[in-house]
Design an enzyme around this catalytic site. Structure first.
Site, mmCIF file in Angstrom:
data_model
loop_
_atom_site.group_PDB
_atom_site.id
_atom_site.type_symbol
_atom_site.label_atom_id
_atom_site.label_comp_id
_atom_site.label_asym_id
_atom_site.label_seq_id
_atom_site.Cartn_x
_atom_site.Cartn_y
_atom_site.Cartn_z
ATOM 1 N N SER A 143 44.220 36.678 42.810
ATOM 2 C CA SER A 143 44.001 36.323 44.793
ATOM 3 C C SER A 143 44.477 34.739 44.009
ATOM 4 O O SER A 143 44.053 34.193 43.280
ATOM 5 C CB SER A 143 42.996 36.424 45.145
ATOM 6 O OG SER A 143 42.917 35.878 46.393
ATOM 7 N N TYR A 156 33.919 37.637 44.279
ATOM 8 C CA TYR A 156 34.957 37.643 44.496
ATOM 9 C C TYR A 156 35.857 36.594 43.762
ATOM 10 O O TYR A 156 36.868 37.067 43.002
ATOM 11 C CB TYR A 156 35.312 37.753 45.962
ATOM 12 C CG TYR A 156 36.698 38.461 46.095
ATOM 13 C CD1 TYR A 156 37.004 40.013 46.076
ATOM 14 C CD2 TYR A 156 37.382 37.341 46.632
ATOM 15 C CE1 TYR A 156 38.283 39.969 46.259
ATOM 16 C CE2 TYR A 156 38.861 37.716 47.417
ATOM 17 C CZ TYR A 156 39.109 38.926 46.710
ATOM 18 O OH TYR A 156 39.920 39.688 47.019
ATOM 19 N N LYS A 160 38.604 37.619 40.707
ATOM 20 C CA LYS A 160 39.988 36.878 40.677
ATOM 21 C C LYS A 160 40.545 36.810 39.715
ATOM 22 O O LYS A 160 41.727 36.685 39.002
ATOM 23 C CB LYS A 160 40.523 36.616 41.907
ATOM 24 C CG LYS A 160 40.201 38.231 43.251
ATOM 25 C CD LYS A 160 40.759 39.141 42.670
ATOM 26 C CE LYS A 160 40.866 40.615 42.734
ATOM 27 N NZ LYS A 160 41.441 41.532 42.631
HETATM 28 N N1 LIG Z 1 43.755 41.489 51.655
HETATM 29 C C1 LIG Z 1 43.910 40.114 51.056
HETATM 30 O O1 LIG Z 1 43.856 38.963 51.896
HETATM 31 C C2 LIG Z 1 43.340 40.192 49.589
HETATM 32 C C3 LIG Z 1 44.122 39.244 49.239
HETATM 33 C C4 LIG Z 1 44.316 38.971 47.754
HETATM 34 C C5 LIG Z 1 44.424 39.504 47.355
HETATM 35 N N2 LIG Z 1 43.699 40.862 47.916
HETATM 36 C C6 LIG Z 1 43.564 42.278 46.291
HETATM 37 O O2 LIG Z 1 45.055 42.856 46.601
HETATM 38 C C7 LIG Z 1 43.992 44.086 46.391
HETATM 39 C C8 LIG Z 1 44.099 45.204 47.054
HETATM 40 O O3 LIG Z 1 43.355 44.540 48.667
HETATM 41 P P1 LIG Z 1 43.738 45.346 49.593
HETATM 42 O O4 LIG Z 1 43.652 44.115 50.853
HETATM 43 O O5 LIG Z 1 44.721 45.862 49.772
HETATM 44 O O6 LIG Z 1 42.550 46.260 50.257
HETATM 45 P P2 LIG Z 1 42.156 47.546 50.846
HETATM 46 O O7 LIG Z 1 42.877 47.658 52.023
HETATM 47 O O8 LIG Z 1 40.542 47.530 51.184
HETATM 48 O O9 LIG Z 1 42.848 48.688 49.693
HETATM 49 C C9 LIG Z 1 41.348 48.711 48.552
HETATM 50 C C10 LIG Z 1 41.874 49.979 48.012
HETATM 51 O O10 LIG Z 1 41.323 49.891 46.765
HETATM 52 C C11 LIG Z 1 40.490 51.454 47.066
HETATM 53 N N3 LIG Z 1 38.900 51.313 46.462
HETATM 54 C C12 LIG Z 1 38.022 50.732 46.752
HETATM 55 N N4 LIG Z 1 37.174 51.282 45.995
HETATM 56 C C13 LIG Z 1 37.079 51.581 45.408
HETATM 57 C C14 LIG Z 1 36.656 52.700 44.640
HETATM 58 N N5 LIG Z 1 35.158 52.783 44.419
HETATM 59 N N6 LIG Z 1 37.530 53.197 43.572
HETATM 60 C C15 LIG Z 1 38.737 53.289 43.411
HETATM 61 N N7 LIG Z 1 39.572 52.755 44.429
HETATM 62 C C16 LIG Z 1 38.754 52.154 45.239
HETATM 63 C C17 LIG Z 1 40.274 52.127 48.648
HETATM 64 O O11 LIG Z 1 40.848 53.184 48.345
HETATM 65 P P3 LIG Z 1 39.448 53.918 48.614
HETATM 66 O O12 LIG Z 1 38.622 53.517 49.498
HETATM 67 O O13 LIG Z 1 40.416 55.175 49.347
HETATM 68 O O14 LIG Z 1 38.800 54.185 47.598
HETATM 69 C C18 LIG Z 1 42.379 51.163 48.584
HETATM 70 O O15 LIG Z 1 43.218 51.964 48.116
HETATM 71 C C19 LIG Z 1 42.935 44.229 45.767
HETATM 72 O O16 LIG Z 1 42.435 43.771 44.527
HETATM 73 C C20 LIG Z 1 42.101 42.423 46.307
HETATM 74 O O17 LIG Z 1 41.108 41.691 46.169
HETATM 75 C C21 LIG Z 1 43.667 41.203 48.689
#
Ligand SMILES: NC(=O)c1ccc[n+]([C@@H]2O[C@H](COP(=O)([O-])OP(=O)(O)OC[C@H]3O[C@@H](n4cnc5c(N)ncnc54)[C@H](OP(=O)(O)O)[C@@H]3O)[C@@H](O)[C@H]2O)c1
Length: 269
Positions: A143, A156, A160
């Site tokens: 991130s 968090y 990252k």
């Molecule tokens: N969105 C942002 O602003 C942002 C910015 C920078 C980085 N990121 C990074 O991008 C990545 C994806 O995040 P996102 O924004 O797409 O979030 P999201 O829509 O909440 O997706 C998170 C994914 O992780 C899975 N997950 C959560 N807990 C889990 C567990 N205990 N075991 C297995 N799977 C699990 C969830 O599926 P289930 O609930 O079905 O398990 C979901 O598929 C993350 O690493 C996040 O830190 C996001």
């Protein structure tokens, strides 16, 4: 998997929503067979069905909770024992908001188990599988908060920063073995991660928030160029290069046999 195409299979963690689901769609369109990992089986099955129908690729659903040993072990074993897998998208993650002192111990534990422990163990399993074959790629979702300590949640942000540091060290280890490792540093992206952590993304200025498709397309453009670190929002790549140069310049002086002159203690006569 039986239906192996020339692109090989991509295993995507956190594929049930957000950025992971975005990677699944884009990689299926590119002709990769997929293994989709997350906890929500119904959502994974629905996505798998859509991608099979739209792109004719093989899609396997591998349900796993990556914060528990059994779930993590299942995915590690798959990475190590399925030679069709040539790409790991190490994406599953949770966010947290607020001050460190306000975080419940179990929230800290879950975040570190998923964002740090699972990310490192799956990266290691992929490295064990890919390096001897002399090919393969790992995309680690970090991130922009890896570079930020001024705001947002300390645990968090640190998780990252761990992923960024892990990726850069993996590049040193795995590059000579023909394995490409990319760190992707998204800025705020419109996904469920915010509401899952009790935050409202609409409080951010809209000009700071990217959509998933644009984020994933940019990250894959960086992947195609074999970039080490891809920051889709950053207008000038030279700005991050300068940051890295400044870090590298510290190197020769970070471990010396004597303290720096400014710390010299006057010896008692
Ligand atoms: N969105 C942002 O602003 C942002 C910015 C920078 C980085 N990121 C990074 O991008 C990545 C994806 O995040 P996102 O924004 O797409 O979030 P999201 O829509 O909440 O997706 C998170 C994914 O992780 C899975 N997950 C959560 N807990 C889990 C567990 N205990 N075991 C297995 N799977 C699990 C969830 O599926 P289930 O609930 O079905 O398990 C979901 O598929 C993350 O690493 C996040 O830190 C996001």
């Amino acid at each position: 998997m039986s239906n192996v195409k020339s692109k090989g299979t991509a295993l995507i963690t956190g594929a049930s929503s957000g950025i992971g689901a975005g990677y699944a769609q884009r990689l299926a369109r590119r002709g990769h067979n997929l293994i989709l990992v997350a906890r929500d089986v119904a959502r994974l099955n629905e996505l798998a069905g859509r991608l099979r129908a739209a792109h004719g690729v093989a899609v396997l659903v591998l349900p796993a909770d990556l914060t528990v040993e059994a779930g993590l072990a299942i995915v590690e074993q798959r990475l190590e024992n399925d030679p069709s897998i040539r790409l790991l998208v190490n994406n599953a993650g949770v966010a947290a908001f607020g001050d460190l002192s306000a975080m419940q111990p179990e929230v800290i534990g879950t975040l570190i188990q998923l964002n740090v422990l699972a990310a490192a163990r799956l990266a290691a399993a992929a490295a064990r599988a890919f390096a001897p074959r002399g090919e393969g790629a790992i995309i680690n979702l970090s991130s922009v908060l890896a570079l930020v300590t001024e705001r947002f949640n300390p645990v968090y942000n640190a998780s990252k920063a761990f992923v960024l540091s892990l990726t850069q060290s993996m590049q040193r280890e795995l590059g000579p073995h023909g394995v490409y490792v990319q760190a992707v540093l998204p800025g705020a992206t419109r996904t469920e991660i915010w509401s899952r952590a009790g935050a409202d993304i609409s409080t951010l200025p809209p000009e700071m928030v990217m959509g998933v498709d644009e984020l994933v397309d940019a990250a894959l453009a960086g992947f195609d160029r074999h970039e080490a670190v891809t920051i889709p929002s950053l207008p000038e790549a030279a700005d991050f290069a300068a940051y890295e140069q400044a870090r590298a310049a510290l190197g020769p002086n970070l471990s010396r046999d004597h303290a720096a002159a400014r710390y010299a203690v006057e010896l008692a006569a």
